[in-house]
Scaffold this motif. Structure first.
Motif, PDB file in Angstrom:
ATOM      1  N   SER A 262       0.945  -1.314   0.189  1.00 47.28           N
ATOM      2  CA  SER A 262       0.017  -0.130  -0.020  1.00 47.28           C
ATOM      3  C   SER A 262       1.011   1.313  -0.209  1.00 47.28           C
ATOM      4  O   SER A 262       2.152   1.126   0.312  1.00 47.28           O
ATOM      5  N   THR A 263       0.133   2.411  -0.272  1.00 46.82           N
ATOM      6  CA  THR A 263       1.094   3.451  -0.374  1.00 46.82           C
ATOM      7  C   THR A 263      -0.162   4.696  -0.409  1.00 46.82           C
ATOM      8  O   THR A 263      -1.179   4.575  -0.465  1.00 46.82           O
ATOM      9  N   GLU A 264       0.572   5.776   0.268  1.00 43.31           N
ATOM     10  CA  GLU A 264      -0.393   7.159   0.382  1.00 43.31           C
ATOM     11  C   GLU A 264      -0.050   8.067  -0.754  1.00 43.31           C
ATOM     12  O   GLU A 264      -0.816   8.974  -0.832  1.00 43.31           O
ATOM     13  N   ASP A 265       0.785   7.681  -1.363  1.00 44.61           N
ATOM     14  CA  ASP A 265       0.988   8.786  -2.677  1.00 44.61           C
ATOM     15  C   ASP A 265      -0.180   8.394  -3.731  1.00 44.61           C
ATOM     16  O   ASP A 265      -0.857   7.240  -3.791  1.00 44.61           O
TER      17      ASP A 265
ATOM     18  N   PRO B  46       0.313  -3.575 -19.839  1.00 45.49           N
ATOM     19  CA  PRO B  46       1.098  -3.269 -21.018  1.00 45.49           C
ATOM     20  C   PRO B  46       1.454  -4.409 -22.182  1.00 45.49           C
ATOM     21  O   PRO B  46       1.954  -4.903 -22.901  1.00 45.49           O
ATOM     22  N   LEU B  47       0.786  -5.658 -21.581  1.00 43.11           N
ATOM     23  CA  LEU B  47       1.028  -7.134 -21.940  1.00 43.11           C
ATOM     24  C   LEU B  47      -0.225  -8.010 -22.122  1.00 43.11           C
ATOM     25  O   LEU B  47      -1.289  -7.427 -21.465  1.00 43.11           O
ATOM     26  N   LYS B  48      -0.312  -8.855 -23.081  1.00 44.39           N
ATOM     27  CA  LYS B  48      -1.488  -9.469 -23.461  1.00 44.39           C
ATOM     28  C   LYS B  48      -1.182 -11.121 -23.548  1.00 44.39           C
ATOM     29  O   LYS B  48      -0.289 -11.426 -23.808  1.00 44.39           O
ATOM     30  N   ASP B  49      -2.270 -11.718 -23.543  1.00 42.47           N
ATOM     31  CA  ASP B  49      -2.276 -13.116 -24.032  1.00 42.47           C
ATOM     32  C   ASP B  49      -1.198 -13.849 -23.072  1.00 42.47           C
ATOM     33  O   ASP B  49      -0.324 -14.590 -23.492  1.00 42.47           O
ATOM     34  N   GLY B  50      -1.442 -14.179 -21.902  1.00 45.94           N
ATOM     35  CA  GLY B  50      -0.492 -14.886 -21.231  1.00 45.94           C
ATOM     36  C   GLY B  50      -0.888 -14.533 -19.489  1.00 45.94           C
ATOM     37  O   GLY B  50      -1.446 -13.851 -19.290  1.00 45.94           O
ATOM     38  N   SER B  51      -0.026 -15.481 -18.737  1.00 48.31           N
ATOM     39  CA  SER B  51      -0.164 -15.379 -17.200  1.00 48.31           C
ATOM     40  C   SER B  51       1.364 -14.691 -17.043  1.00 48.31           C
ATOM     41  O   SER B  51       2.293 -15.102 -17.142  1.00 48.31           O
ATOM     42  N   TYR B  52       1.149 -13.263 -16.353  1.00 48.24           N
ATOM     43  CA  TYR B  52       2.317 -12.646 -15.987  1.00 48.24           C
ATOM     44  C   TYR B  52       2.347 -12.556 -14.488  1.00 48.24           C
ATOM     45  O   TYR B  52       1.379 -12.427 -13.550  1.00 48.24           O
ATOM     46  N   TYR B  53       3.611 -12.090 -14.104  1.00 48.26           N
ATOM     47  CA  TYR B  53       4.121 -12.298 -12.597  1.00 48.26           C
ATOM     48  C   TYR B  53       4.867 -10.987 -12.356  1.00 48.26           C
ATOM     49  O   TYR B  53       5.690 -10.651 -13.041  1.00 48.26           O
ATOM     50  N   ILE B  54       4.736 -10.415 -11.327  1.00 50.17           N
ATOM     51  CA  ILE B  54       5.356  -9.016 -10.864  1.00 50.17           C
ATOM     52  C   ILE B  54       6.591  -9.623 -10.056  1.00 50.17           C
ATOM     53  O   ILE B  54       6.226  -9.883  -8.652  1.00 50.17           O
ATOM     54  N   ALA B  55       7.822  -9.742 -10.714  1.00 48.01           N
ATOM     55  CA  ALA B  55       9.044 -10.162  -9.946  1.00 48.01           C
ATOM     56  C   ALA B  55       9.376  -9.179  -8.691  1.00 48.01           C
ATOM     57  O   ALA B  55       9.842  -9.538  -7.776  1.00 48.01           O
ATOM     58  N   HIS B  56       9.289  -7.908  -9.162  1.00 45.94           N
ATOM     59  CA  HIS B  56       9.606  -6.886  -8.077  1.00 45.94           C
ATOM     60  C   HIS B  56       8.549  -5.763  -8.383  1.00 45.94           C
ATOM     61  O   HIS B  56       8.239  -5.222  -9.530  1.00 45.94           O
ATOM     62  N   GLY B  57       7.961  -5.299  -7.299  1.00 47.83           N
ATOM     63  CA  GLY B  57       7.062  -4.159  -7.470  1.00 47.83           C
ATOM     64  C   GLY B  57       6.558  -3.839  -5.950  1.00 47.83           C
ATOM     65  O   GLY B  57       6.612  -4.630  -4.987  1.00 47.83           O
ATOM     66  N   GLY B  58       5.917  -2.720  -5.789  1.00 52.11           N
ATOM     67  CA  GLY B  58       5.466  -2.331  -4.377  1.00 52.11           C
ATOM     68  C   GLY B  58       6.204  -1.176  -3.785  1.00 52.11           C
ATOM     69  O   GLY B  58       7.184  -0.608  -4.453  1.00 52.11           O
ATOM     70  N   SER B  59       6.020  -0.535  -2.675  1.00 47.45           N
ATOM     71  CA  SER B  59       6.600   0.395  -1.992  1.00 47.45           C
ATOM     72  C   SER B  59       7.346   0.268  -1.017  1.00 47.45           C
ATOM     73  O   SER B  59       7.591   1.096  -0.108  1.00 47.45           O
ATOM     74  N   ALA B  60       7.847  -0.959  -0.878  1.00 45.07           N
ATOM     75  CA  ALA B  60       9.153  -1.316   0.120  1.00 45.07           C
ATOM     76  C   ALA B  60      10.088  -1.963  -0.478  1.00 45.07           C
ATOM     77  O   ALA B  60      10.015  -2.852  -1.393  1.00 45.07           O
TER      78      ALA B  60
END
Length: 280
Positions: free
Chosen positions: A119-122, A130-144
């Motif tokens: 979560s973030t207060e920003d 930005p991608l289609k036709d598949g199963s995608y995974y966030i390898a890095h992401g978030g506010s920490a």
């Protein structure tokens, strides 16, 4: 990169097995010691569930550790029902208790940081995927930084690194292959995540063989878009050499194709890096 492979295997495979078995099989001197080790094991598995690189070993594995933890808790509890809550300990037992308390505190902080990264207060910027036709995974992401190492660098603090999952729910055919086409995301078409005008592009940075990288051109091949209705520039980077189909000054709408996933720039393997920077 061999060290990274070993680290992932040890942290996400060896340690969960060791800690779950230890919780179940350890002969505890008191119920208090069982509670301390129970709390540590639960906190460790929670931290791993939230922050592990599951695209390396299969995303279903994190659920396996949770499912195995439940019977381990029950069976270990049954073995401690007759124990005193506290009693005098010898030196070895005191050391063991102290060690588990230290581990509990460390991974408690790690887990708290990981949870805070969801979560973030920003104020967010609304973007299309930005991608289609598949199963995608966030390898890095978030506010920490526990779940997103980009967070330590302010212009990219909410950057995402996106990979694609195959039928085994891993990001590649192999642990860390050198062949680019063994990475599921390699060559996928990238689409504009916002409407706006193209600010700049690069299309001639070579694609590299993992783990090679190019820190002199960290973006590699990229497209920068000034998103309409915002004060942000959207950067879509590490694209395939020669694949970019837009030029500076061109007006885009959401969903326009702009290029393909490559492995150019300061990158360890094929993936899509995307982040927005405020102008001015």
């Amino acid at each position: 990169m061999t060290l990274a492979i070993i680290q992932v295997f040890v942290i996400q495979v060896i340690l969960p097995v060791a800690f779950i078995l230890s919780l179940w099989k350890t002969k505890y001197p008191t119920r208090l010691d069982w509670i301390i080790q129970l709390l540590f094991t639960v906190v460790f598995i929670t931290w791993l569930f939230l922050s592990g690189r599951w695209d390396w070993v299969g995303i279903y594995l994190k659920f396996v550790w949770v499912l195995l933890l439940i019977p381990a808790i029950y069976l270990s509890w049954k073995n401690t029902k007759s124990l005193p809550f506290r009693t005098k300990l010898n030196r070895s037992q005191k050391f063991s208790r102290g060690f588990n308390i230290v581990l509990l505190l460390i991974f408690g902080l790690y887990t708290t940081s990981s949870v805070s990264g969801y979560s973030t207060e920003d104020e967010p910027i609304e973007l299309a995927f930005p991608l289609k036709d598949g199963s995608y995974y966030i390898a890095h992401g978030g506010s920490a930084t526990q779940i997103n190492y980009h967070n330590a660098y302010e212009p990219q603090q909410y950057a995402l690194d996106i990979v694609k999952l195959n039928q085994f729910r891993t990001r590649a055919n192999g642990i860390y292959p050198k062949e680019l086409d063994k990475y599921e995301i390699f060559g996928d078409i990238v689409y504009s995540a916002c409407s706006g005008s193209v600010v700049e592009t690069r299309n001639n940075s070579p694609d590299l063989i993992p783990p090679e990288s190019n820190p002199d051109q960290p973006e590699g091949n990229y497209v920068a878009i000034a998103c309409d209705g915002t004060d942000a520039i959207l950067y879509i980077v590490h694209l395939l050499e020669g694949s970019i189909t837009v030029e500076a000054g061109e007006q885009l709408t959401v969903g326009n194709p702009i290029g393909q996933i490559g492995n150019s720039g300061n990158t360890s393997e094929p993936h899509l890096h995307i982040h927005a920077e405020k102008m001015g």
